[in-house]
Scaffold this active site. Structure first.
Site, PDB file in Angstrom:
ATOM      1  N   GLY A  70     -13.704  -4.332   3.021  1.00 21.35           N
ATOM      2  CA  GLY A  70     -12.623  -5.196   2.563  1.00 21.35           C
ATOM      3  C   GLY A  70     -12.257  -6.203   3.645  1.00 21.35           C
TER       4      GLY A  70
ATOM      5  CG  ASP B 113       6.168  -6.430  13.506  1.00 23.76           C
ATOM      6  OD1 ASP B 113       7.361  -6.087  13.489  1.00 23.76           O
ATOM      7  OD2 ASP B 113       5.557  -6.726  14.538  1.00 23.76           O
TER       8      ASP B 113
ATOM      9  CD  GLU C  84      -1.448  -9.885   5.216  1.00 25.25           C
ATOM     10  OE1 GLU C  84      -0.527  -9.724   6.018  1.00 25.25           O
ATOM     11  OE2 GLU C  84      -1.274 -10.181   4.015  1.00 25.25           O
TER      12      GLU C  84
ATOM     13  NE  ARG D 125       7.974   0.120   1.083  1.00 25.60           N
ATOM     14  CZ  ARG D 125       8.630   1.232   1.400  1.00 25.60           C
ATOM     15  NH1 ARG D 125       9.467   1.779   0.546  1.00 25.60           N
ATOM     16  NH2 ARG D 125       8.475   1.801   2.583  1.00 25.60           N
TER      17      ARG D 125
ATOM     18  CD  GLN E 238       3.296  -5.105   3.143  1.00 29.60           C
ATOM     19  OE1 GLN E 238       4.264  -4.355   3.318  1.00 29.60           O
ATOM     20  NE2 GLN E 238       2.049  -4.655   3.197  1.00 29.60           N
TER      21      GLN E 238
ATOM     22  CB  CYS F 188      -0.940   0.001   1.199  1.00 31.60           C
ATOM     23  SG  CYS F 188      -0.096  -0.138   2.793  1.00 31.60           S
TER      24      CYS F 188
END
Length: 413
Positions: A185, A111, A188, A51, A116, A49
């Site tokens: 949404g 974290d 995750e 980069r 990611q 979200c």
């Protein structure tokens, strides 16, 4: 050569970053196209979200990475060049190590970036898009980040964007206890947001697109509502969080303007591209935040922690540097492994022939001995590499090569 280009919260606005988002089903296609067209040894896309980064392992050719990325996205690179940063080799490696442990994030030492980066490596592996260099680089960076997380304590080290948002709202006097909240949404990050709000005492409802058993996961204690019915609940909410990966808006100005709630409402937009039409912020009674509104500063409390983390990262970067400097020896080490395994097998020829084995069983046993011996030799070689300086290790390899240029033991008749 390791090269990367990237855009993030420090170099580009949410609107610019949204052009270069990649949905999960698009990432594999993009990596395949980029690897082929760049003629690269390996590629990897890191898309979050905050980069987007394109990592490439290639030979000495220097194509314009942004041009190829924009060609895939079908946009003009000159419109976005100012929002991208490019790095090569040492600068790129250092950036990745600091990034993976959260020291390049909007939320200091968060974290989520470690997960990611791990997911990005897994995705590249799935399509066979990585190279040995990218594989070792990212694995070493992940290992370094885990060590930093274990050994170093940052202020708000466990902070996520939603955690920082909650703290900021509470500092402004907005308590979540008993508040009605909706999270749009249930991916995750949506689930993370819902869990965080519920723990603060909020009444949380999560939107889902289907109710089929086993198809959606809703955090314990949270309710669910069909996505298409979200605007029925919207006017009754105190806080609405948008956390989707949809390329389209999920909250529209015209629909919000018709709601006329009788109390102030807070909207938090974590979606990239943005999930809420920006004009909503102009409506009376609404306060709209996006992900760029939640940052932490590297204050004095974290100065010692940053120094400790830097020492760990420098050590791990030196490990990768050692691997890079000696990887030209790997084919020679493989030859030593094969020769050593064969040496052990040949030296056992006479005692093995005394065993009551068929010719096929004897042949299989020789193969097992060669494989096992080779693995032991390989392990010892890499232990030496990690224990010696580069020059001494090269001398060891040369000495072993010399030993095996001499006559090998002959198989007994």
């Amino acid at each position: 050569m390791i090269r990367m280009i990237g855009t993030d919260h420090t170099s580009a606005s949410v609107n610019v970053r949204s052009i270069f988002t990649f949905r999960k089903n698009e990432i594999q296609e993009a990596m395949s196209w980029l690897k082929i067209n760049l003629q690269a040894n390996g590629v990897l896309l890191l898309a979050t979200c905050n980069r987007m980064e394109l990592w490439v392992d290639m030979d000495d050719n220097h194509p314009d990475l942004l041009e190829y990325l924009c060609r895939f996205k079908q946009v003009n690179p000159e419109d976005y060049r100012s929002g991208f940063v490019s790095r090569e080799d040492k600068a790129a490696i250092e950036h990745l190590f600091y990034l993976t442990c959260g020291l390049r994030s909007a939320i200091l030492a968060e974290d989520q970036i470690l997960t990611q980066v791990k997911d990005a490596l897994t995705a590249a592996r799935m399509g066979y898009f990585t190279s040995s260099t990218l594989e070792v680089l990212f694995r070493t960076a992940i290992s370094a980040a885990k060590k930093v997380k274990t050994k170093v304590a940052f202020t708000h080290a466990d902070a996520t964007a939603i955690g920082q948002a909650v703290r900021m709202l509470e500092a402004k006097g907005f308590s979540l206890e008993g508040k009605t909240c909706m999270v749009i949404g249930n991916g995750e990050y949506g689930r993370l947001a819902a869990e965080t709000l519920r723990r603060r005492g909020a009444d949380v409802t999560v939107t889902v697109r289907q109710y089929h058993s086993g198809m959606v996961l809703i955090p314990d204690g949270c309710k669910q509502i069909h996505y298409g019915e979200k605007m029925d609940l919207f006017p009754h909410c105190d806080l609405v969080v948008s956390a989707t990966t949809s390329p389209n808006y999920t909250i529209y100005y015209d629909k919000v303007s018709l709601c006329k709630p009788d109390h102030p409402m807070v909207l938090i937009d974590f979606a990239v591209p943005g999930g809420s039409e920006p004009e909503i912020a102009n409506l009376p009674g609404y306060t709209l935040y996006d992900i760029d509104d939640f940052r932490t500063e590297e204050g004095e409390q974290n100065r010692v922690a940053l120094m400790q983390a830097s020492a760990i990262l420098e050590e791990k970067m030196a490990e990768f540097d050692s691997w890079q400097n000696t990887k030209d020896l790997f084919p020679r080490i493989d030859t030593i492994r094969e020769q050593g395994g064969r040496d052990v097998s040949l030296r056992l020829t006479k005692p093995l022939k005394k065993l009551p084995l068929t010719a096929e069983e004897l042949e299989n046993l020789h193969g097992d001995i060669e494989n096992a011996s080779g693995k032991v030799i390989t392990k010892l070689m890499y232990l030496l590499r990690d224990s010696l300086d580069e020059e001494s290790f090269r001398k060891c390899v040369e000495a072993l090569e010399k030993a095996y240029t001499e006559e090998m033991p002959e198989e007994a008749p």
